[in-house]
Design a protein around this motif. Structure first.
Motif, short mmCIF file in Angstrom:
data_model
loop_
_atom_site.label_atom_id
_atom_site.label_comp_id
_atom_site.label_asym_id
_atom_site.label_seq_id
_atom_site.Cartn_x
_atom_site.Cartn_y
_atom_site.Cartn_z
N TYR A 117 9.69 -11.82 -12.58
CA TYR A 117 8.64 -11.90 -13.59
C TYR A 117 7.33 -12.31 -12.93
CZ TYR A 117 8.71 -16.99 -13.37
OH TYR A 117 8.60 -18.28 -12.93
N LEU A 118 6.23 -11.98 -13.60
CA LEU A 118 4.89 -12.38 -13.16
C LEU A 118 4.17 -12.96 -14.36
CD1 LEU A 118 4.00 -9.11 -11.22
CD2 LEU A 118 4.47 -11.33 -10.15
N LEU A 119 3.39 -14.01 -14.13
CA LEU A 119 2.59 -14.59 -15.20
C LEU A 119 1.18 -14.00 -15.16
CD1 LEU A 119 3.60 -18.37 -15.03
CD2 LEU A 119 4.32 -16.68 -16.70
N LYS A 120 0.62 -13.76 -16.35
CA LYS A 120 -0.75 -13.27 -16.44
C LYS A 120 -1.73 -14.44 -16.45
CE LYS A 120 -0.08 -10.83 -20.23
NZ LYS A 120 -0.31 -9.89 -21.36
N PRO A 121 -2.89 -14.30 -15.78
CA PRO A 121 -3.26 -13.21 -14.89
C PRO A 121 -2.44 -13.26 -13.60
CG PRO A 121 -4.91 -14.94 -14.79
CD PRO A 121 -3.95 -15.32 -15.87
N VAL A 122 -2.13 -12.09 -13.05
CA VAL A 122 -1.20 -11.99 -11.93
C VAL A 122 -1.79 -12.60 -10.66
CG1 VAL A 122 0.05 -10.37 -10.45
CG2 VAL A 122 -0.12 -9.94 -12.90
N ASP A 123 -1.07 -13.56 -10.10
CA ASP A 123 -1.47 -14.19 -8.83
C ASP A 123 -0.99 -13.32 -7.67
OD1 ASP A 123 -2.29 -16.76 -7.26
OD2 ASP A 123 -0.27 -16.28 -6.54
N ILE A 124 -1.87 -13.07 -6.73
CA ILE A 124 -1.55 -12.10 -5.68
C ILE A 124 -0.43 -12.60 -4.75
CG2 ILE A 124 -3.29 -12.90 -4.01
CD1 ILE A 124 -3.80 -9.82 -3.52
N GLU A 125 -0.35 -13.90 -4.50
CA GLU A 125 0.71 -14.41 -3.63
C GLU A 125 2.06 -14.33 -4.34
OE1 GLU A 125 0.50 -14.99 -0.47
OE2 GLU A 125 -1.61 -14.42 -0.62
N ARG A 126 2.07 -14.59 -5.64
CA ARG A 126 3.31 -14.46 -6.41
C ARG A 126 3.74 -13.00 -6.44
NH1 ARG A 126 7.54 -14.03 -8.23
NH2 ARG A 126 8.54 -15.10 -9.98
N LEU A 127 2.78 -12.09 -6.56
CA LEU A 127 3.08 -10.65 -6.54
C LEU A 127 3.64 -10.25 -5.18
CD1 LEU A 127 2.96 -7.89 -7.91
CD2 LEU A 127 0.61 -7.67 -7.10
N ARG A 128 3.10 -10.80 -4.12
CA ARG A 128 3.59 -10.49 -2.77
C ARG A 128 5.07 -10.89 -2.64
NH1 ARG A 128 -0.06 -9.68 1.13
NH2 ARG A 128 -1.56 -11.08 0.10
N THR A 129 5.41 -12.08 -3.16
CA THR A 129 6.80 -12.56 -3.12
C THR A 129 7.71 -11.65 -3.94
OG1 THR A 129 6.07 -14.85 -2.84
CG2 THR A 129 8.31 -14.50 -3.66
N THR A 130 7.24 -11.26 -5.12
CA THR A 130 8.03 -10.38 -5.99
C THR A 130 8.29 -9.03 -5.32
OG1 THR A 130 7.20 -11.41 -8.02
CG2 THR A 130 8.01 -9.16 -8.20
N CYS A 131 7.26 -8.47 -4.70
CA CYS A 131 7.43 -7.17 -4.03
C CYS A 131 8.42 -7.25 -2.88
CB CYS A 131 6.08 -6.67 -3.54
SG CYS A 131 4.98 -6.10 -4.86
N GLU A 132 8.42 -8.36 -2.17
CA GLU A 132 9.38 -8.53 -1.08
C GLU A 132 10.81 -8.60 -1.62
OE1 GLU A 132 11.06 -8.57 2.42
OE2 GLU A 132 8.90 -8.23 2.09
N ARG A 133 10.99 -9.29 -2.75
CA ARG A 133 12.31 -9.34 -3.38
C ARG A 133 12.76 -7.95 -3.82
NH1 ARG A 133 11.32 -14.40 -7.52
NH2 ARG A 133 11.41 -16.11 -6.00
N ILE A 134 11.83 -7.17 -4.37
CA ILE A 134 12.18 -5.82 -4.81
C ILE A 134 12.60 -4.96 -3.63
CG2 ILE A 134 11.28 -3.70 -5.84
CD1 ILE A 134 9.41 -5.46 -7.50
N ARG A 135 11.88 -5.07 -2.52
CA ARG A 135 12.25 -4.32 -1.31
C ARG A 135 13.70 -4.63 -0.91
NH1 ARG A 135 6.96 -5.90 0.62
NH2 ARG A 135 5.55 -4.11 0.85
N PRO A 138 0.81 -1.23 0.00
CA PRO A 138 0.00 0.00 0.00
C PRO A 138 0.84 1.28 0.00
CG PRO A 138 -0.17 -1.16 2.12
CD PRO A 138 0.52 -2.09 1.17
N GLU A 139 2.09 1.22 0.49
CA GLU A 139 2.93 2.43 0.52
C GLU A 139 3.47 2.78 -0.87
OE1 GLU A 139 3.05 -0.03 4.17
OE2 GLU A 139 3.75 -0.38 2.12
N LEU A 140 3.41 1.85 -1.79
CA LEU A 140 3.98 2.06 -3.12
C LEU A 140 3.21 3.15 -3.86
CD1 LEU A 140 6.22 0.73 -4.92
CD2 LEU A 140 4.36 -0.53 -6.02
N GLN A 141 3.92 4.11 -4.41
CA GLN A 141 3.30 5.19 -5.18
C GLN A 141 3.47 4.91 -6.67
OE1 GLN A 141 5.07 9.05 -4.70
NE2 GLN A 141 3.56 10.07 -6.01
N ILE A 142 2.36 4.78 -7.38
CA ILE A 142 2.40 4.57 -8.83
C ILE A 142 2.41 5.94 -9.50
CG2 ILE A 142 1.18 3.60 -10.82
CD1 ILE A 142 0.06 1.48 -8.93
#
Length: 263
Positions: free
Chosen positions: A85-103, A14-18
């Motif tokens: 990378y993320l596969l379409k349609p984007v899975d929310i748990e996979r997105l959560r893992t990706t965001c943690e890696r980015i952090r 939620p803190e991420l600014q697009i």
């Protein structure tokens, strides 16, 4: 797809600014130069300029996450590469893992930048460069070249439906179609103004239509994504799709509810 990704990013980070959204690769490069983002979510297949071509121009400017509907080869290439990378349609748990890696990567980059600045202050004439960053960029460039060589040519998806109406043959553009719905013998084709029946099966249609334009939301229903205005739940908890200029609501089956996971 951008709306879906934005909603899920808001949920997991939620803190991420697009700061910007782009509809093609050229706009992505231009908006990156304007806003200098730390992170770019980049679809591989885009009009005007592909995500691969855009990524070459954006190399080293931000943390890139590719969004792809590509085949197993591409997934293997990403697994061995230096990007997320993320596969379409984007899975929310996979997105959560990706965001943690980015952090974590942003934190490491910040530490490396601090060390680099300290070294430069000690010897600002040394021509110091970060070998780890150069190696990382080289890995990414190798991955992009690999993907380019094996990139599947863009398919010619079905753009017209032929339907017999009495003694005449009607041509219906897929851009006019709201949804396809099948029973045992026929498939119903629904537009804003008309309804016709064809003998082509839903499986045949799904194979011939652009998967970015038409989603299967039920074993008997294919719907054009940009015709969807909202998805609601009824008193039984079922997801129902509401379409533009059409009163009928279409049920989303449990097997396809992941398309609207933010609900």
């Amino acid at each position: 797809m951008r709306e879906q990704l934005r909603a899920r990013l808001h949920e997991v980070w939620p803190e991420l600014q697009i700061v910007a959204e782009a509809g093609n690769g050229i706009a992505a490069v231009e908006l990156t130069a304007l806003h200098h983002p730390q992170i770019i979510f980049l679809d591989i297949r885009m009009p005007s300029q592909s995500g691969i071509e855009a990524a070459r121009q954006l190399l080293g400017q931000a943390h890139v996450v590719f969004v792809t509907a590509y085949d197993e080869y591409a997934v293997q290439a990403f697994e061995q590469g230096a990007v997320d990378y993320l596969l379409k349609p984007v899975d929310i748990e996979r997105l959560r893992t990706t965001c943690e890696r980015i952090r974590q990567r942003i934190a490491v980059s910040s530490q490396a930048s601090t060390i680099r600045n300290n070294v430069n202050r000690v010897n600002d004439a040394s021509g110091y460069s970060n070998p780890q960053t150069a190696s990382h960029n080289e890995q990414i460039m190798q991955l992009l070249n690999q993907l380019s060589q094996h990139q599947q040519p863009k398919r010619d998806y079905l753009s017209w439906i032929q339907a017999s109406v009495g003694s005449s043959l009607r041509m219906i553009s897929t851009r006019e179609i709201l949804f396809f719905q099948s029973d045992e013998k026929y498939t119903r084709v629904q537009t804003d103004t008309t309804e016709v029946l064809i003998r082509k099966t839903l499986k045949e249609l799904e194979d011939e239509l652009d998967p970015d334009e038409f989603w299967r939301i039920h074993r008997s229903t294919l719907v054009r994504v940009d015709a969807i205005t909202e998805v609601v739940r009824d008193f039984r908890g079922r997801q129902l799709v509401q379409l533009k200029n059409h009163p009928e609501k279409l049920e989303v089956s449990r097997n396809h509810s992941h398309l609207f996971q933010q609900m």
